[in-house]
Design a protein around this motif. Sequence first.
Motif, PDB file in Angstrom:
ATOM      1  N   SER A 199       0.796  -1.229   0.000  1.00 44.70           N
ATOM      2  CA  SER A 199       0.000   0.000   0.000  1.00 44.70           C
ATOM      3  C   SER A 199       0.831   1.282   0.000  1.00 44.70           C
ATOM      4  CB  SER A 199      -0.962  -0.006   1.191  1.00 44.70           C
ATOM      5  OG  SER A 199      -1.728   1.171   1.220  1.00 44.70           O
ATOM      6  N   PRO A 200       1.900   1.404   0.818  1.00 49.85           N
ATOM      7  CA  PRO A 200       2.665   2.663   0.804  1.00 49.85           C
ATOM      8  C   PRO A 200       3.350   2.941  -0.525  1.00 49.85           C
ATOM      9  CG  PRO A 200       3.166   1.373   2.774  1.00 49.85           C
ATOM     10  CD  PRO A 200       2.411   0.476   1.853  1.00 49.85           C
ATOM     11  N   PHE A 201       3.450   1.935  -1.384  1.00 53.89           N
ATOM     12  CA  PHE A 201       4.120   2.072  -2.673  1.00 53.89           C
ATOM     13  C   PHE A 201       3.122   2.162  -3.833  1.00 53.89           C
ATOM     14  CE2 PHE A 201       6.666  -0.205   0.370  1.00 53.89           C
ATOM     15  CZ  PHE A 201       7.899   0.410   0.295  1.00 53.89           C
ATOM     16  N   ASN A 202       1.833   2.319  -3.482  1.00 53.59           N
ATOM     17  CA  ASN A 202       0.763   2.322  -4.490  1.00 53.59           C
ATOM     18  C   ASN A 202       0.872   1.087  -5.378  1.00 53.59           C
ATOM     19  OD1 ASN A 202      -0.319   4.885  -3.662  1.00 53.59           O
ATOM     20  ND2 ASN A 202       1.396   5.865  -4.715  1.00 53.59           N
ATOM     21  N   GLY A 203       1.136  -0.055  -4.741  1.00 53.15           N
ATOM     22  CA  GLY A 203       1.453  -1.263  -5.486  1.00 53.15           C
ATOM     23  C   GLY A 203       0.382  -2.324  -5.483  1.00 53.15           C
ATOM     24  N   PHE A 204      -0.862  -1.978  -5.082  1.00 55.71           N
ATOM     25  CA  PHE A 204      -1.955  -2.954  -5.059  1.00 55.71           C
ATOM     26  C   PHE A 204      -2.923  -2.664  -6.188  1.00 55.71           C
ATOM     27  CE2 PHE A 204      -6.305  -3.990  -3.406  1.00 55.71           C
ATOM     28  CZ  PHE A 204      -6.209  -5.362  -3.592  1.00 55.71           C
ATOM     29  N   PHE A 205      -3.237  -3.707  -6.978  1.00 56.54           N
ATOM     30  CA  PHE A 205      -4.125  -3.578  -8.136  1.00 56.54           C
ATOM     31  C   PHE A 205      -5.156  -4.701  -8.089  1.00 56.54           C
ATOM     32  CE2 PHE A 205       0.152  -2.201  -9.048  1.00 56.54           C
ATOM     33  CZ  PHE A 205      -0.006  -0.939  -9.606  1.00 56.54           C
ATOM     34  N   THR A 206      -6.390  -4.409  -8.491  1.00 58.31           N
ATOM     35  CA  THR A 206      -7.423  -5.437  -8.426  1.00 58.31           C
ATOM     36  C   THR A 206      -8.507  -5.181  -9.462  1.00 58.31           C
ATOM     37  OG1 THR A 206      -8.884  -6.632  -6.887  1.00 58.31           O
ATOM     38  CG2 THR A 206      -8.817  -4.217  -6.691  1.00 58.31           C
ATOM     39  N   ASP A 207      -9.136  -6.267  -9.914  1.00 62.35           N
ATOM     40  CA  ASP A 207     -10.335  -6.173 -10.737  1.00 62.35           C
ATOM     41  C   ASP A 207     -11.274  -7.289 -10.293  1.00 62.35           C
ATOM     42  OD1 ASP A 207      -9.542  -8.582 -11.993  1.00 62.35           O
ATOM     43  OD2 ASP A 207      -8.671  -7.564 -13.712  1.00 62.35           O
ATOM     44  N   GLU A 208     -12.308  -7.583 -11.080  1.00 61.69           N
ATOM     45  CA  GLU A 208     -13.290  -8.577 -10.644  1.00 61.69           C
ATOM     46  C   GLU A 208     -12.706  -9.984 -10.573  1.00 61.69           C
ATOM     47  OE1 GLU A 208     -16.693  -8.426 -13.130  1.00 61.69           O
ATOM     48  OE2 GLU A 208     -17.334  -6.426 -12.437  1.00 61.69           O
ATOM     49  N   GLN A 209     -11.694 -10.250 -11.368  1.00 64.21           N
ATOM     50  CA  GLN A 209     -11.200 -11.620 -11.505  1.00 64.21           C
ATOM     51  C   GLN A 209      -9.970 -11.924 -10.657  1.00 64.21           C
ATOM     52  OE1 GLN A 209     -11.757 -14.449 -15.042  1.00 64.21           O
ATOM     53  NE2 GLN A 209     -10.089 -13.093 -15.645  1.00 64.21           N
ATOM     54  N   LEU A 210      -9.088 -10.929 -10.456  1.00 61.62           N
ATOM     55  CA  LEU A 210      -7.841 -11.194  -9.754  1.00 61.62           C
ATOM     56  C   LEU A 210      -7.303  -9.927  -9.112  1.00 61.62           C
ATOM     57  CD1 LEU A 210      -5.459  -9.881 -11.715  1.00 61.62           C
ATOM     58  CD2 LEU A 210      -5.887 -11.926 -13.049  1.00 61.62           C
ATOM     59  N   SER A 211      -6.280 -10.108  -8.283  1.00 63.41           N
ATOM     60  CA  SER A 211      -5.549  -8.994  -7.683  1.00 63.41           C
ATOM     61  C   SER A 211      -4.060  -9.268  -7.818  1.00 63.41           C
ATOM     62  CB  SER A 211      -5.905  -8.838  -6.200  1.00 63.41           C
ATOM     63  OG  SER A 211      -7.269  -8.537  -6.019  1.00 63.41           O
ATOM     64  N   TYR A 212      -3.269  -8.204  -7.740  1.00 67.98           N
ATOM     65  CA  TYR A 212      -1.825  -8.400  -7.693  1.00 67.98           C
ATOM     66  C   TYR A 212      -1.151  -7.239  -6.971  1.00 67.98           C
ATOM     67  CZ  TYR A 212      -1.513  -5.429 -11.966  1.00 67.98           C
ATOM     68  OH  TYR A 212      -1.603  -4.420 -12.903  1.00 67.98           O
ATOM     69  N   VAL A 213       0.050  -7.518  -6.479  1.00 68.76           N
ATOM     70  CA  VAL A 213       0.854  -6.515  -5.790  1.00 68.76           C
ATOM     71  C   VAL A 213       2.251  -6.523  -6.392  1.00 68.76           C
ATOM     72  CG1 VAL A 213      -0.403  -6.527  -3.606  1.00 68.76           C
ATOM     73  CG2 VAL A 213       1.418  -8.183  -3.968  1.00 68.76           C
ATOM     74  N   ARG A 214       2.862  -5.339  -6.438  1.00 65.47           N
ATOM     75  CA  ARG A 214       4.238  -5.250  -6.917  1.00 65.47           C
ATOM     76  C   ARG A 214       4.911  -4.028  -6.289  1.00 65.47           C
ATOM     77  NH1 ARG A 214       2.658  -3.947 -13.232  1.00 65.47           N
ATOM     78  NH2 ARG A 214       2.365  -1.695 -13.018  1.00 65.47           N
ATOM     79  N   ILE A 215       6.168  -4.226  -5.900  1.00 63.24           N
ATOM     80  CA  ILE A 215       6.962  -3.189  -5.255  1.00 63.24           C
ATOM     81  C   ILE A 215       8.324  -3.153  -5.929  1.00 63.24           C
ATOM     82  CG2 ILE A 215       8.013  -2.411  -3.093  1.00 63.24           C
ATOM     83  CD1 ILE A 215       5.829  -3.928  -1.604  1.00 63.24           C
ATOM     84  N   PRO A 216       8.796  -2.001  -6.347  1.00 64.47           N
ATOM     85  CA  PRO A 216      10.118  -1.916  -6.981  1.00 64.47           C
ATOM     86  C   PRO A 216      11.236  -2.304  -6.012  1.00 64.47           C
ATOM     87  CG  PRO A 216       8.827   0.091  -7.368  1.00 64.47           C
ATOM     88  CD  PRO A 216       8.106  -0.691  -6.324  1.00 64.47           C
ATOM     89  N   ASN A 217      12.295  -2.844  -6.558  1.00 66.21           N
ATOM     90  CA  ASN A 217      13.514  -3.157  -5.798  1.00 66.21           C
ATOM     91  C   ASN A 217      13.262  -4.129  -4.658  1.00 66.21           C
ATOM     92  OD1 ASN A 217      15.007  -1.207  -7.389  1.00 66.21           O
ATOM     93  ND2 ASN A 217      14.041   0.376  -6.130  1.00 66.21           N
ATOM     94  N   SER A 218      12.339  -5.052  -4.871  1.00 65.17           N
ATOM     95  CA  SER A 218      12.035  -6.067  -3.867  1.00 65.17           C
ATOM     96  C   SER A 218      11.561  -7.328  -4.576  1.00 65.17           C
ATOM     97  CB  SER A 218      10.954  -5.564  -2.902  1.00 65.17           C
ATOM     98  OG  SER A 218      10.728  -6.478  -1.855  1.00 65.17           O
ATOM     99  N   ASP A 219      11.896  -8.497  -4.008  1.00 62.61           N
ATOM    100  CA  ASP A 219      11.382  -9.756  -4.559  1.00 62.61           C
ATOM    101  C   ASP A 219      10.034 -10.124  -3.959  1.00 62.61           C
ATOM    102  OD1 ASP A 219      13.729 -10.102  -6.059  1.00 62.61           O
ATOM    103  OD2 ASP A 219      14.742 -11.102  -4.398  1.00 62.61           O
TER     104      ASP A 219
END
Length: 246
Positions: free
Chosen positions: A21-41
């Motif tokens: 959340s602090p990286f604006n890295g959460f995305f979602t739609d009706e079918q799925l969600s995903y998260v991603r953060i730069p410089n991190s695995d």
Amino acid sequence: MNEHALLNIKNLITLWEKASSPFNGFFTDEQLSYVRIPNSDWPNRLWLKQQLDESALKEILEIINSSPISLSFSYWDDTESTRYKLIEYSGFEQKSAQIGMSMHLDQKFNQEQRLTFEQVYQPEQAKTWTDLYPESFKYNINPEILIKTCNQITYYTIYLDKTPIGTVLTMQTENAIGIHGLGIIPQMRKRGFAEETMAYILNKAIDNQLTYAYLQASELGKNIYLNMGFTVDFTMRNYIKQFSAI
């Protein structure tokens, strides 16, 4: 899946969402969600909100192909289900699997007093934690995640005397504690430190009047938690895209 499997998964998803959340890295739609953060695995992954089918897998592949950050796909189901095979037929390779487990907290655990646990608040503490973490898990976590989320996610560095030997983090949701990222560095394993850490976390949860604990164990670590009283709820498989996928 049973109620506690669903609550376990909810705890895990909440952890991923709060970390990103602090990286604006959460995305979602009706079918799925995903998260991603730069410089991190971590957490950098997708998961389904609806039934697994070819349409969902097509969207997952499109997101992975277009993402500037490498993403994995986490899929959970009953331990006896074979629906996951559709994923493998669709151009994904399993990189790991975890066992979702839960336990009702009704009595305290015997706890040795060899270890101390330092909660992470400051940048230098975050660096110690994130320097240790890859020794157990072979992937990196950006220390900025800890610094920006330590008021919502509890991170502990595990010490033997004054030497840091491991990590653990916890995520509280409703009346439950989720236990994640418990790792003891290789040279300190097989001395009961993981069990002592678990006893500390579980006793603290009981003191805070929480009534359930959730975790996702590796196959190697599953027996530790079974012996403590956890039960198996589901299997979570983590996938990466094969290079040959269309």
